[in-house]
Enzyme design. Structure first.
Site, PDB file in Angstrom:
ATOM      1  N   LEU A 189       0.811  -1.223   0.000  1.00 51.34           N
ATOM      2  CA  LEU A 189       0.000   0.000   0.000  1.00 51.34           C
ATOM      3  C   LEU A 189       0.850   1.283   0.000  1.00 51.34           C
ATOM      4  O   LEU A 189       0.463   2.272  -0.636  1.00 51.34           O
ATOM      5  CB  LEU A 189      -0.960  -0.007   1.183  1.00 51.34           C
ATOM      6  CG  LEU A 189      -2.159   0.940   1.119  1.00 51.34           C
ATOM      7  CD1 LEU A 189      -3.001   0.671  -0.119  1.00 51.34           C
ATOM      8  CD2 LEU A 189      -3.012   0.817   2.373  1.00 51.34           C
ATOM      9  N   ILE A 192       1.347   2.915  -3.335  1.00 50.37           N
ATOM     10  CA  ILE A 192       0.239   3.744  -3.824  1.00 50.37           C
ATOM     11  C   ILE A 192       0.146   5.048  -3.039  1.00 50.37           C
ATOM     12  O   ILE A 192      -0.085   6.113  -3.606  1.00 50.37           O
ATOM     13  CB  ILE A 192      -1.108   2.984  -3.720  1.00 50.37           C
ATOM     14  CG1 ILE A 192      -0.989   1.583  -4.335  1.00 50.37           C
ATOM     15  CG2 ILE A 192      -2.233   3.779  -4.352  1.00 50.37           C
ATOM     16  CD1 ILE A 192      -0.533   1.562  -5.779  1.00 50.37           C
ATOM     17  N   GLU A 193       0.339   4.956  -1.731  1.00 50.21           N
ATOM     18  CA  GLU A 193       0.164   6.129  -0.869  1.00 50.21           C
ATOM     19  C   GLU A 193       1.287   7.156  -1.021  1.00 50.21           C
ATOM     20  O   GLU A 193       1.034   8.348  -1.092  1.00 50.21           O
ATOM     21  CB  GLU A 193       0.079   5.687   0.594  1.00 50.21           C
ATOM     22  CG  GLU A 193      -1.228   5.005   0.967  1.00 50.21           C
ATOM     23  CD  GLU A 193      -2.391   5.978   1.067  1.00 50.21           C
ATOM     24  OE1 GLU A 193      -2.172   7.193   0.928  1.00 50.21           O
ATOM     25  OE2 GLU A 193      -3.522   5.527   1.269  1.00 50.21           O
ATOM     26  N   SER A 194       2.533   6.674  -1.034  1.00 51.44           N
ATOM     27  CA  SER A 194       3.660   7.609  -0.928  1.00 51.44           C
ATOM     28  C   SER A 194       4.856   7.252  -1.790  1.00 51.44           C
ATOM     29  O   SER A 194       5.884   7.920  -1.698  1.00 51.44           O
ATOM     30  CB  SER A 194       4.120   7.671   0.530  1.00 51.44           C
ATOM     31  OG  SER A 194       4.575   6.378   0.945  1.00 51.44           O
ATOM     32  N   TYR A 298      -8.084   3.828  -6.514  1.00 49.02           N
ATOM     33  CA  TYR A 298      -7.177   3.462  -5.408  1.00 49.02           C
ATOM     34  C   TYR A 298      -6.959   1.951  -5.296  1.00 49.02           C
ATOM     35  O   TYR A 298      -5.823   1.467  -5.316  1.00 49.02           O
ATOM     36  CB  TYR A 298      -7.773   4.009  -4.108  1.00 49.02           C
ATOM     37  CG  TYR A 298      -6.931   3.839  -2.872  1.00 49.02           C
ATOM     38  CD1 TYR A 298      -5.782   4.591  -2.682  1.00 49.02           C
ATOM     39  CD2 TYR A 298      -7.313   2.950  -1.864  1.00 49.02           C
ATOM     40  CE1 TYR A 298      -5.027   4.458  -1.523  1.00 49.02           C
ATOM     41  CE2 TYR A 298      -6.564   2.811  -0.710  1.00 49.02           C
ATOM     42  CZ  TYR A 298      -5.425   3.576  -0.538  1.00 49.02           C
ATOM     43  OH  TYR A 298      -4.689   3.441   0.604  1.00 49.02           O
TER      44      TYR A 298
END
Length: 591
Positions: A189, A192-194, A298
């Site tokens: 994850l 995708i987030e950072s 997302y």
């Protein structure tokens, strides 16, 4: 780890044991173990008292080996330490010695069969291979995933660079995901987030690998202050993010897709979308919900990147090799420590120790904690040894002084036996005005070189060189300034501005702090204002309701063109109340 029977018997201890029990006296001695083993081995409560009382009568009967093998299997599967395993093996061997030859063979056969059937621990060479075995969402098919998969395969460099940034942290994250029996995809994850950037900061003020916004971070115990931002703490934020996702998963009754959607958009938005679909008689699964654009993509992004990681060889993507073992160790430092001191003790550069511990925003750890640092495994022993022998006075070279009512700079300077001028320079003060309740950084000695040291630790290394350079423009932070406002004024990215000054765009700016503005982006501005410095005083003016360039120019007796030139204003855009303008006025003119 529990050793199999044959491994134990073939060891030095096993040989000694076999020799030991071959004597009649020792047979009697070890026979007591058969009766007491049930009381001292953890996890054997299922063996009842009747079985225990009849154990001795059973060992030589025709079906005794079934009973004993069952006990062995229970104990062998549930012992927790080598000592307990040894007791089980001694008891089992005693049974074998006491039984008839035919029973011995039968019991040994059942034990061998048990050990063969017992699942063997799988050893993985790298984290990527291990992660694939933890996937729980890989069977999901949807065209939105296919679209995102195509994007990632066209941007191979992005995956490769992100995998390099993941290297120090992915093993720890995978371990935590595995411990909680969560889908392995969740360990990815942060891609995708950072993009696995611990200092990542979004326009919504989300920060860290897992992109917590301030309020959510606080709710999950991630402390945020001048010294430390727990959202950027890889260790703490990972635990918080996984706990949050587990709570959401429970709330949505085991639906991981809805849980992930809520992590991104907030449970309120997901619930609102669910209610809309219920009213319209539509399905309420993730793929059917009318969610925000970012959330719409997302989960497909996460599932797509999971696919690409699994098929990286097929796509010609070179993932950074990450061994399936811990890369970092969390070490308790007990109290505040200067990061440069810690780096030296660990034989690391200051840049390296900051990269593993990005949560600490200043030159030292937070005096009020948390008191921990992530140190590379191969440096941990050295660091612990040096830390144990570190004198308390050598931990920090500066002290944070809270200003009390009635104190002045001269009083504080005298107290610490330094000059007022040094105290002002260390705290970027233009004058001697200070306020009770605020803080001052106090150097422990009056060596002028120490000032450069604190600025370096305070992430301001580049601003020092900027003051000395004739080819660069510096900017003094004023009240109400932010990275965004300053960057907009100088027509550069707020992220680039922060990066040039060794800061994160989420860091707090201090009034009087000097920032470096790049020469390339600020050449025109520099030319615009350089001629105005000689006989003028620079002031900051906050635009009020009803203001216009004409009114402000009349107020300060300057031209409209000068106002536009100093502030790079577009004539087609209106002034906004609260906007800050730079104004150069005559030195004799009142501001």
């Amino acid at each position: 780890m529990i050793k199999p029977l044959h491994s134990y018997l073939n060891s030095n201890k096993g040989h000694a044991f076999l020799k030991d029990i071959s004597t009649p006296i020792m047979k009697i001695k070890y026979s007591f173990i058969v009766f007491f083993i049930f009381f001292f081995i953890s996890g054997c409560s299922s063996i009842n008292k009747i079985e225990t009382d009849n154990a001795n009568d059973s060992i030589n009967t025709a079906d005794g080996h079934d009973f004993l093998t069952d006990i062995f299997s229970k104990l062998q599967g549930q012992t927790k330490s080598e000592d307990e395993t040894e007791a089980v093996l001694k008891s089992t061997q005693l049974v074998l010695q006491s039984s008839s030859q035919s029973n011995q063979a039968s019991i040994q056969q059942q034990i061998d069969e048990y050990l063969e059937k017992k699942p063997k621990e799988i050893v993985f060479d790298d984290v990527w291979t291990r992660l694939e075995t933890l996937y729980q969402l890989s069977d999901i098919q949807n065209h939105r995933i296919d679209l995102q998969e195509k994007w990632f395969t066209k941007h191979k460099k992005h995956i490769e660079e992100t995998s390099k940034r993941a290297t120090p942290f992915l093993y720890f994250i995978t371990e935590e995901v595995n411990k909680r029996n969560m889908p392995g995809e969740i360990a990815l994850l942060p891609i995708i987030e950072s993009s696995f950037r611990p200092k990542a900061y979004s326009r919504m003020k989300a920060a860290g690998l897992w992109q917590f916004v301030p309020a959510t971070g606080t709710h999950f115990g991630l402390k945020q202050n001048w010294w430390y931002d727990g959202r950027r703490d890889v260790y703490q934020s990972t635990l918080a993010a996984l706990t949050y996702l587990q709570q959401l998963n429970k709330y949505y009754k085991g639906d991981w897709l809805l849980a992930l959607a809520a992590y991104n958009a907030g449970a309120g938005n997901v619930n609102k979308a669910i209610r809309k679909n219920i009213k319209k008689g539509k399905p309420i699964d993730y793929w059917s919900l009318p969610l925000p654009k970012e959330t719409f993509k997302y989960i497909p992004k996460l599932l797509a990147v999971s696919r690409v990681i699994k098929k990286h060889n097929e796509y010609g993507i070179s993932l950074a090799p990450i061994e399936n073992q811990a890369h970092l160790m969390l070490i308790n430092t007990q109290s505040q420590i200067d990061l440069s001191v810690a780096a030296k003790m660990a034989d690391l550069s200051l840049t390296e120790i900051r990269s593993y511990n990005p949560a600490f925003k200043q030159w030292a750890t937070d005096p009020d904690g948390p008191h921990h640092l992530l140190i590379p495994i191969d440096k941990a022993a050295r660091f612990k040894t040096q830390l144990a022998s570190l004198d308390e006075k050598d931990r920090v070279q500066w002290y944070r002084h809270k200003i009390r009512s009635g104190e002045s700079l001269s009083v504080i300077a005298h107290k610490y036996k330094i000059t007022t001028a040094l105290l002002k320079r260390a705290n970027h003060l233009k004058n001697s005005r200070i306020r009770a309740g605020k803080y001052l950084m106090v150097p422990l000695d009056n060596n002028p070189k120490t000032i450069a040291s604190i600025k370096s630790r305070n992430n301001s290394k580049k601003t020092i060189s900027a003051k000395k350079s004739n080819n660069s423009l510096t900017y003094i932070v004023r009240k109400g300034d932010s990275f965004w406002k300053i960057a907009r004024r100088h027509k550069i990215s707020h992220k680039k501005l922060a990066s040039m000054n060794g800061l994160s765009s989420g860091d707090t700016l201090s009034i009087g702090q000097t920032l470096l503005i790049s020469q390339k982006s600020s050449k025109k501005i520099s030319q615009n204002i350089s001629s105005d410095h000689k006989n003028s005083k620079e002031i900051s003016y906050q635009v009020k309701s009803g203001d216009s360039l004409y009114k402000i120019s009349k107020q300060f007796k300057v031209s409209i063109n000068d106002l536009k030139r100093w502030n790079s204003l577009n004539i087609k855009k209106y002034l906004q109340p609260g906007q800050q303008l730079i104004v150069f006025v005559s030195s004799s003119q009142s501001s």
